[in-house]
Design an enzyme around this catalytic site. Structure first.
Site, PDB file in Angstrom:
ATOM      1  N   GLY A  74       0.784  -1.236   0.000  1.00 13.29           N
ATOM      2  CA  GLY A  74       0.000   0.000   0.000  1.00 13.29           C
ATOM      3  C   GLY A  74       0.814   1.283   0.000  1.00 13.29           C
ATOM      4  O   GLY A  74       1.769   1.439  -0.768  1.00 13.29           O
ATOM      5  N   ARG A  95       5.325  -6.947   9.490  1.00 11.18           N
ATOM      6  CA  ARG A  95       5.319  -8.220  10.228  1.00 11.18           C
ATOM      7  C   ARG A  95       5.721  -9.364   9.306  1.00 11.18           C
ATOM      8  O   ARG A  95       6.435 -10.270   9.694  1.00 11.18           O
ATOM      9  CB  ARG A  95       3.917  -8.479  10.808  1.00 11.18           C
ATOM     10  CG  ARG A  95       3.552  -7.559  11.951  1.00 11.18           C
ATOM     11  CD  ARG A  95       2.095  -7.653  12.280  1.00 11.18           C
ATOM     12  NE  ARG A  95       1.254  -7.282  11.125  1.00 11.18           N
ATOM     13  CZ  ARG A  95      -0.051  -7.221  11.124  1.00 11.18           C
ATOM     14  NH1 ARG A  95      -0.713  -7.522  12.232  1.00 11.18           N
ATOM     15  NH2 ARG A  95      -0.731  -6.878  10.045  1.00 11.18           N
ATOM     16  N   ASN A  96       5.255  -9.331   8.087  1.00 14.52           N
ATOM     17  CA  ASN A  96       5.531 -10.401   7.132  1.00 14.52           C
ATOM     18  C   ASN A  96       6.866 -10.148   6.409  1.00 14.52           C
ATOM     19  O   ASN A  96       6.963  -9.298   5.528  1.00 14.52           O
ATOM     20  CB  ASN A  96       4.370 -10.445   6.124  1.00 14.52           C
ATOM     21  CG  ASN A  96       4.509 -11.585   5.137  1.00 14.52           C
ATOM     22  OD1 ASN A  96       5.622 -12.003   4.806  1.00 14.52           O
ATOM     23  ND2 ASN A  96       3.388 -12.082   4.672  1.00 14.52           N
ATOM     24  N   ALA A 145       3.938   4.136   8.416  1.00 15.16           N
ATOM     25  CA  ALA A 145       2.762   3.823   7.600  1.00 15.16           C
ATOM     26  C   ALA A 145       2.121   2.497   8.015  1.00 15.16           C
ATOM     27  O   ALA A 145       1.175   2.048   7.374  1.00 15.16           O
ATOM     28  CB  ALA A 145       3.144   3.777   6.121  1.00 15.16           C
ATOM     29  N   GLY A 147      -0.339   0.291   9.745  1.00 10.24           N
ATOM     30  CA  GLY A 147      -1.645   0.594  10.339  1.00 10.24           C
ATOM     31  C   GLY A 147      -2.667  -0.470  10.002  1.00 10.24           C
ATOM     32  O   GLY A 147      -2.525  -1.206   9.019  1.00 10.24           O
ATOM     33  N   SER A 197      -4.997  10.089   9.323  1.00 12.25           N
ATOM     34  CA  SER A 197      -6.141   9.859   8.433  1.00 12.25           C
ATOM     35  C   SER A 197      -7.069  11.055   8.510  1.00 12.25           C
ATOM     36  O   SER A 197      -7.169  11.714   9.557  1.00 12.25           O
ATOM     37  CB  SER A 197      -6.891   8.598   8.866  1.00 12.25           C
ATOM     38  OG  SER A 197      -8.141   8.535   8.205  1.00 12.25           O
ATOM     39  N   TYR A 210     -10.620   3.649  15.416  1.00 11.53           N
ATOM     40  CA  TYR A 210      -9.632   4.023  14.379  1.00 11.53           C
ATOM     41  C   TYR A 210      -9.419   5.535  14.401  1.00 11.53           C
ATOM     42  O   TYR A 210      -8.286   6.033  14.382  1.00 11.53           O
ATOM     43  CB  TYR A 210     -10.149   3.562  13.020  1.00 11.53           C
ATOM     44  CG  TYR A 210      -9.237   3.871  11.858  1.00 11.53           C
ATOM     45  CD1 TYR A 210      -8.110   3.097  11.600  1.00 11.53           C
ATOM     46  CD2 TYR A 210      -9.503   4.950  11.012  1.00 11.53           C
ATOM     47  CE1 TYR A 210      -7.270   3.381  10.531  1.00 11.53           C
ATOM     48  CE2 TYR A 210      -8.675   5.237   9.939  1.00 11.53           C
ATOM     49  CZ  TYR A 210      -7.561   4.452   9.699  1.00 11.53           C
ATOM     50  OH  TYR A 210      -6.732   4.746   8.641  1.00 11.53           O
ATOM     51  N   LYS A 214      -5.949   7.746  15.242  1.00  8.22           N
ATOM     52  CA  LYS A 214      -5.364   8.721  14.321  1.00  8.22           C
ATOM     53  C   LYS A 214      -5.394  10.133  14.908  1.00  8.22           C
ATOM     54  O   LYS A 214      -4.489  10.934  14.652  1.00  8.22           O
ATOM     55  CB  LYS A 214      -6.101   8.680  12.966  1.00  8.22           C
ATOM     56  CG  LYS A 214      -5.982   7.335  12.241  1.00  8.22           C
ATOM     57  CD  LYS A 214      -4.528   7.004  11.917  1.00  8.22           C
ATOM     58  CE  LYS A 214      -4.378   5.790  11.025  1.00  8.22           C
ATOM     59  NZ  LYS A 214      -2.990   5.472  10.715  1.00  8.22           N
ATOM     60  N   THR A 245      -5.812   0.760  -1.681  1.00  7.45           N
ATOM     61  CA  THR A 245      -4.864  -0.227  -1.129  1.00  7.45           C
ATOM     62  C   THR A 245      -5.678  -1.412  -0.593  1.00  7.45           C
ATOM     63  O   THR A 245      -6.915  -1.395  -0.649  1.00  7.45           O
ATOM     64  CB  THR A 245      -4.068   0.358   0.063  1.00  7.45           C
ATOM     65  OG1 THR A 245      -4.976   0.579   1.152  1.00  7.45           O
ATOM     66  CG2 THR A 245      -3.372   1.668  -0.280  1.00  7.45           C
TER      67      THR A 245
HETATM   68  N1  LIG Z   1      -5.783   3.268   2.405  1.00  2.66           N
HETATM   69  C1  LIG Z   1      -6.455   4.297   2.872  1.00  2.66           C
HETATM   70  O1  LIG Z   1      -7.474   4.696   2.309  1.00  2.66           O
HETATM   71  C2  LIG Z   1      -5.978   5.030   4.093  1.00  2.66           C
HETATM   72  C3  LIG Z   1      -6.657   6.201   4.455  1.00  2.66           C
HETATM   73  C4  LIG Z   1      -6.220   6.910   5.552  1.00  2.66           C
HETATM   74  C5  LIG Z   1      -5.159   6.460   6.291  1.00  2.66           C
HETATM   75  N2  LIG Z   1      -4.516   5.310   5.937  1.00  2.66           N
HETATM   76  C6  LIG Z   1      -3.393   4.899   6.756  1.00  2.66           C
HETATM   77  O2  LIG Z   1      -2.245   4.733   5.951  1.00  2.66           O
HETATM   78  C7  LIG Z   1      -1.405   3.719   6.502  1.00  2.66           C
HETATM   79  C8  LIG Z   1      -1.115   2.681   5.420  1.00  2.66           C
HETATM   80  O3  LIG Z   1      -2.335   2.116   5.036  1.00  2.66           O
HETATM   81  P1  LIG Z   1      -2.481   1.233   3.694  1.00  2.66           P
HETATM   82  O4  LIG Z   1      -3.771   1.602   3.100  1.00  2.66           O
HETATM   83  O5  LIG Z   1      -1.247   1.295   2.913  1.00  2.66           O
HETATM   84  O6  LIG Z   1      -2.659  -0.200   4.370  1.00  2.66           O
HETATM   85  P2  LIG Z   1      -2.229  -1.662   3.856  1.00  2.66           P
HETATM   86  O7  LIG Z   1      -2.180  -1.714   2.375  1.00  2.66           O
HETATM   87  O8  LIG Z   1      -3.124  -2.588   4.585  1.00  2.66           O
HETATM   88  O9  LIG Z   1      -0.727  -1.808   4.416  1.00  2.66           O
HETATM   89  C9  LIG Z   1      -0.481  -1.773   5.780  1.00  2.66           C
HETATM   90  C10 LIG Z   1       0.990  -1.979   6.017  1.00  2.66           C
HETATM   91  O10 LIG Z   1       1.235  -1.945   7.440  1.00  2.66           O
HETATM   92  C11 LIG Z   1       1.893  -3.153   7.828  1.00  2.66           C
HETATM   93  N3  LIG Z   1       1.495  -3.468   9.202  1.00  2.66           N
HETATM   94  C12 LIG Z   1       0.248  -3.624   9.697  1.00  2.66           C
HETATM   95  N4  LIG Z   1       0.291  -3.891  11.016  1.00  2.66           N
HETATM   96  C13 LIG Z   1       1.602  -3.889  11.361  1.00  2.66           C
HETATM   97  C14 LIG Z   1       2.306  -4.100  12.567  1.00  2.66           C
HETATM   98  N5  LIG Z   1       1.664  -4.374  13.725  1.00  2.66           N
HETATM   99  N6  LIG Z   1       3.642  -4.022  12.563  1.00  2.66           N
HETATM  100  C15 LIG Z   1       4.314  -3.744  11.414  1.00  2.66           C
HETATM  101  N7  LIG Z   1       3.710  -3.533  10.255  1.00  2.66           N
HETATM  102  C16 LIG Z   1       2.374  -3.608  10.215  1.00  2.66           C
HETATM  103  C17 LIG Z   1       1.448  -4.183   6.790  1.00  2.66           C
HETATM  104  O11 LIG Z   1       2.356  -5.279   6.669  1.00  2.66           O
HETATM  105  P3  LIG Z   1       2.133  -6.662   7.504  1.00  2.66           P
HETATM  106  O12 LIG Z   1       0.689  -6.999   7.409  1.00  2.66           O
HETATM  107  O13 LIG Z   1       3.053  -7.629   6.865  1.00  2.66           O
HETATM  108  O14 LIG Z   1       2.566  -6.354   8.888  1.00  2.66           O
HETATM  109  C18 LIG Z   1       1.489  -3.328   5.528  1.00  2.66           C
HETATM  110  O15 LIG Z   1       2.812  -3.192   5.083  1.00  2.66           O
HETATM  111  C19 LIG Z   1      -2.171   3.166   7.698  1.00  2.66           C
HETATM  112  O16 LIG Z   1      -1.713   3.790   8.861  1.00  2.66           O
HETATM  113  C20 LIG Z   1      -3.603   3.573   7.431  1.00  2.66           C
HETATM  114  O17 LIG Z   1      -4.327   3.700   8.634  1.00  2.66           O
HETATM  115  C21 LIG Z   1      -4.901   4.584   4.845  1.00  2.66           C
END
Ligand SMILES: NC(=O)c1ccc[n+]([C@@H]2O[C@H](COP(=O)([O-])OP(=O)(O)OC[C@H]3O[C@@H](n4cnc5c(N)ncnc54)[C@H](OP(=O)(O)O)[C@@H]3O)[C@@H](O)[C@H]2O)c1
Length: 298
Positions: A74, A95-96, A145, A147, A197, A210, A214, A245
């Site tokens: 993402g 984590r992965n 990032a 989350g 967010s 959530y 944030k 994402t």
């Molecule tokens: N997408 C949106 O629309 C959106 C909107 C507002 C804010 N955000 C924020 O933007 C950030 C990135 O979101 P995204 O949309 O890119 O999400 P995503 O595609 O689900 O990716 C999340 C990333 O965080 C890692 N992660 C999750 N839990 C973790 C942990 N406990 N320790 C280490 N790594 C961890 C995941 O890898 P693993 O699972 O391998 O750990 C993955 O690399 C987040 O904080 C989210 O809240 C996203």
């Protein structure tokens, strides 16, 4: 922006050339031409570049180190890719381990690293940042990032989900900032970007926890920016709206209608804004909303 800094100025280049020629002449005189191989000349030139020319020294050793937590997928992956394209050395954390490794394999340049770490676990975070310090040196950029979201109306939200969200999104960023800061204090131009967010700014039905995680990051970011400004470390918050994402994969397409620009954002568009905050030397304690205008209607 070029992370690997400075070009060699002409006057340094000229001085280097003169020194190199005079050293080479001496070696030739002292050792005899037959013993002075191409290898000698290569090492001599490297030595002269690194120790005698400050600008060249920068080019040799100052590829900026960037740690992206949640960098495997993402938004974090897009940030990692953009920073690598701009010459940074990346540590991708998630984590992965396999997923982090796959992202690293796709990055521009060499010497990047993938580490497995759950940012919500203090000991794992400590260990991970010790490894980074030992293996790669001082951190210049930290992007938080990592989350998760576990959306539910508050009446239906379970305490386990609440804790998981708060521990990953809020505590996780606090732990990584604390672990990275000591090394960042020694780095020029050091900067942190936490990913918040638009929901942390405006609130949303079904996202109380959530949103709280944030909103907590907003206070944390502003306070930390105050704490470390005298040490020239900048801390900012970036607040995305709907970004395409894994996190938003289950959202109905009608969510698009609530976005004034009429579409979800792409992770690469958020990455551009992260880069802007990382490289803007006079911005700290700020929030930048990247949401296609969503918050105008919330
Ligand atoms: N997408 C949106 O629309 C959106 C909107 C507002 C804010 N955000 C924020 O933007 C950030 C990135 O979101 P995204 O949309 O890119 O999400 P995503 O595609 O689900 O990716 C999340 C990333 O965080 C890692 N992660 C999750 N839990 C973790 C942990 N406990 N320790 C280490 N790594 C961890 C995941 O890898 P693993 O699972 O391998 O750990 C993955 O690399 C987040 O904080 C989210 O809240 C996203």
């Amino acid at each position: 922006m070029t992370c690997s800094t400075t070009t060699v100025e002409k006057k340094h280049g000229d001085a280097l050339l003169m020194l190199s020629l005079s050293f080479r002449k001496r070696i030739y005189r002292g050792t005899g031409t037959r013993q002075c191989t191409a290898r000698h000349v290569f090492f001599l030139n490297s030595f002269l570049k690194v120790f005698l020319c400050p600008a060249a020294r920068c080019q040799f050793v100052m590829s900026r180190l960037a740690v992206v937590c949640g960098g495997s997928r993402g938004i974090g992956r897009a940030v990692s890719r953009l920073l690598a394209e701009r010459g940074c050395r990346l540590v991708v954390v998630s984590r992965n381990q396999e997923a982090a490794g796959a992202t690293v394999a796709s990055l521009h340049g060499a010497d990047h690293m993938a580490l497995s770490c759950d940012v919500s676990k203090e000991q794992e975070v400590q260990k991970t940042f010790q490894t980074i310090q030992k293996t790669c040196g001082n951190i210049c950029y930290l992007v938080n990032a990592a989350g998760i979201s576990r959306d539910a109306l508050l009446l239906r939200a379970g305490p386990e989900d609440m804790l998981a969200v708060l521990h990953t999104n809020l505590l996780g960023s606090m732990l990584t900032c604390r672990a990275a800061l000591r090394s960042m204090l020694h780095t020029q131009g050091a900067a942190i970007v936490n990913i918040g967010s638009v929901v942390g700014v405006k609130g949303n039905v079904g996202q109380c926890v959530y949103s709280a995680s944030k909103a907590g990051l907003r206070g944390f970011t502003r306070s930390l920016a105050k704490e470390v400004s005298s040490r020239n470390v900048r801390v900012n918050l970036l607040c995305p709206g709907f970004i395409r994402t894994d996190m938003t994969a289950a959202l109905q397409e009608d969510a698009v209608r609530s976005v004034p620009l009429g579409r979800f954002g792409e992770p690469e568009e958020v990455a551009q804004a992260v880069l802007f905050l990382l490289q803007s030397p006079y911005i700290t304690g700020q929030e930048l909303v990247v949401d296609g205008g969503l918050q105008l209607l919330m």
